[in-house]
Design an enzyme around this catalytic site. Sequence first.
Site, PDB file in Angstrom:
ATOM      1  CE  LYS A 150     -24.307  12.041  34.398  1.00 19.70           C
ATOM      2  NZ  LYS A 150     -23.353  11.136  35.009  1.00 19.70           N
ATOM      3  CE  LYS A 171     -14.189  14.939  35.397  1.00 20.11           C
ATOM      4  NZ  LYS A 171     -14.064  13.517  35.730  1.00 20.11           N
ATOM      5  CE  LYS A 190     -19.461  15.987  27.978  1.00 20.75           C
ATOM      6  NZ  LYS A 190     -19.897  14.566  28.008  1.00 20.75           N
TER       7      LYS A 190
HETATM    8  P1  ADP Z   1     -21.592  13.830  32.213  1.00 25.06           P
HETATM    9  O1  ADP Z   1     -20.812  14.387  31.202  1.00 25.06           O
HETATM   10  O2  ADP Z   1     -22.944  14.104  32.295  1.00 25.06           O
HETATM   11  O3  ADP Z   1     -21.158  13.718  33.652  1.00 25.06           O
HETATM   12  P2  ADP Z   1     -20.721  11.045  32.078  1.00 25.06           P
HETATM   13  O4  ADP Z   1     -19.358  11.523  32.107  1.00 25.06           O
HETATM   14  O5  ADP Z   1     -21.206  10.394  33.392  1.00 25.06           O
HETATM   15  O6  ADP Z   1     -21.668  12.244  31.742  1.00 25.06           O
HETATM   16  O7  ADP Z   1     -20.732   9.930  31.010  1.00 25.06           O
HETATM   17  C1  ADP Z   1     -21.361   8.615  31.019  1.00 25.06           C
HETATM   18  C2  ADP Z   1     -21.307   8.249  29.682  1.00 25.06           C
HETATM   19  O8  ADP Z   1     -21.939   8.793  28.833  1.00 25.06           O
HETATM   20  C3  ADP Z   1     -19.802   7.983  28.809  1.00 25.06           C
HETATM   21  O9  ADP Z   1     -19.740   7.034  28.131  1.00 25.06           O
HETATM   22  C4  ADP Z   1     -19.919   9.391  28.185  1.00 25.06           C
HETATM   23  O10 ADP Z   1     -18.867   9.526  27.049  1.00 25.06           O
HETATM   24  C5  ADP Z   1     -21.346   9.549  27.592  1.00 25.06           C
HETATM   25  N1  ADP Z   1     -21.671  10.942  27.340  1.00 25.06           N
HETATM   26  C6  ADP Z   1     -21.919  11.809  28.413  1.00 25.06           C
HETATM   27  N2  ADP Z   1     -22.274  12.968  27.893  1.00 25.06           N
HETATM   28  C7  ADP Z   1     -22.459  12.687  26.451  1.00 25.06           C
HETATM   29  C8  ADP Z   1     -22.693  13.429  25.392  1.00 25.06           C
HETATM   30  N3  ADP Z   1     -23.278  14.652  25.486  1.00 25.06           N
HETATM   31  N4  ADP Z   1     -22.605  12.733  23.905  1.00 25.06           N
HETATM   32  C9  ADP Z   1     -22.534  11.753  23.847  1.00 25.06           C
HETATM   33  N5  ADP Z   1     -21.889  10.866  25.042  1.00 25.06           N
HETATM   34  C10 ADP Z   1     -22.043  11.198  26.290  1.00 25.06           C
END
Ligand code: ADP
Length: 333
Positions: A205, A122, A202
């Site tokens: 957001k 981050k 991956k």
């Molecule tokens: P982002 O990376 O989009 O900010 P979050 O950190 O809010 O997503 O993730 C919320 C949940 O969704 C977590 O449990 C995370 O492991 C899962 N998650 C987010 N992106 C993925 C992905 N590309 N593949 C699998 N799980 C994901």
Amino acid sequence: MRPSSPAAPPRLRVLSGIQPSGSLHLGNYFGSIRPNLEQQGKAGESIFFVADLHALTTVQDAAVLRQARQDIILDYLACGFDPEKAIIFFQSDVLEHAELSWILSTVAPMGMLERAVSYKEKVQKGIAASVGLFTYPVLMAADILLYDTTHVPVGRDQKQHVEIARDLAIKFNATFGKDTLVVPEPVIRAEVAVVPGTDGQKMSKSYGNTIPIFGDEGVILKAIMGIVTDSKGVSEPKDPDKCIVYQLHKLFLSASESKDLAEQYRVGGLGYGEAKKLLLRAYLDHFRPMRSKRAELAQQSALVEEVTRAGTKRAQAIAAKTMERVRKAVGLL
Ligand code: ADP
Ligand code: TRP
């Protein structure tokens, strides 16, 4: 004196949280929401909360956060979370999260947090290196340990955080009394551990490579049509395992359906434009009912307030019991 034992937790208590920091996407759905939904009502309790305190590490605009908090509850409900079966609430409404986080921080070794990959990533992306961002995993451990959670369904990116929660529970128990905190297990499904984004990284957001679940159909169409592919022509054989369109499409299919589709890629004749249209169809078929439910729910102005008020009460009841054990264990009671 040994602290009292945890009230026997249900056989299975599943918990997960999601930050209100942008629209829900396929990665969130397959990595976190669906595995959690599958547990809902099956055994023990399902706990689902909006990690709004965590979101403050990156969202520092009150109007944006306010809106995102509301939206995400509606998204959850539209995906099938049932407030009768699951406990749904805002993290910031249960003050014990912050309290337990502080207590855990006093047993959290600096080195453990310094090794946390997500913090480094981050900061590399330009997010301000605040103390809150650094201690983010401690608050996440508190979220988990506060509810005697047995299982935490997450994507692979969160595995290290759940391991930190485990380590802190073990360290706390070793320091203050072996039965105080329940040691949780991560639940990571291999097939959805990392859902790729439209650019192959991956899906996240923060990478601008998402396919959202809700929102304008035009945006979804554009995202799917914009998935990066190689330049093979329609008739050329293609390797499904290297194709993001296939990787995403597979998420919607049964094992035998994905095998058939993979074969179509391999023999040639399926162009990427057509493959993307097939993916769009699978996407819309899957999410159509949730998307229309989401539109209906948005009309009910008091819904979020009602659902979270009831959820907060239930969450507080569990949290209060855990904190009583914790306070006794450390000498604050
Ligand atoms: P982002 O990376 O989009 O900010 P979050 O950190 O809010 O997503 O993730 C919320 C949940 O969704 C977590 O449990 C995370 O492991 C899962 N998650 C987010 N992106 C993925 C992905 N590309 N593949 C699998 N799980 C994901
Ligand atoms: N850190 C998680 C994420 O970014 C969100 C989260 C906060 C969480 N607390 C949690 C997930 C507890 C599972 C359990 O995705």
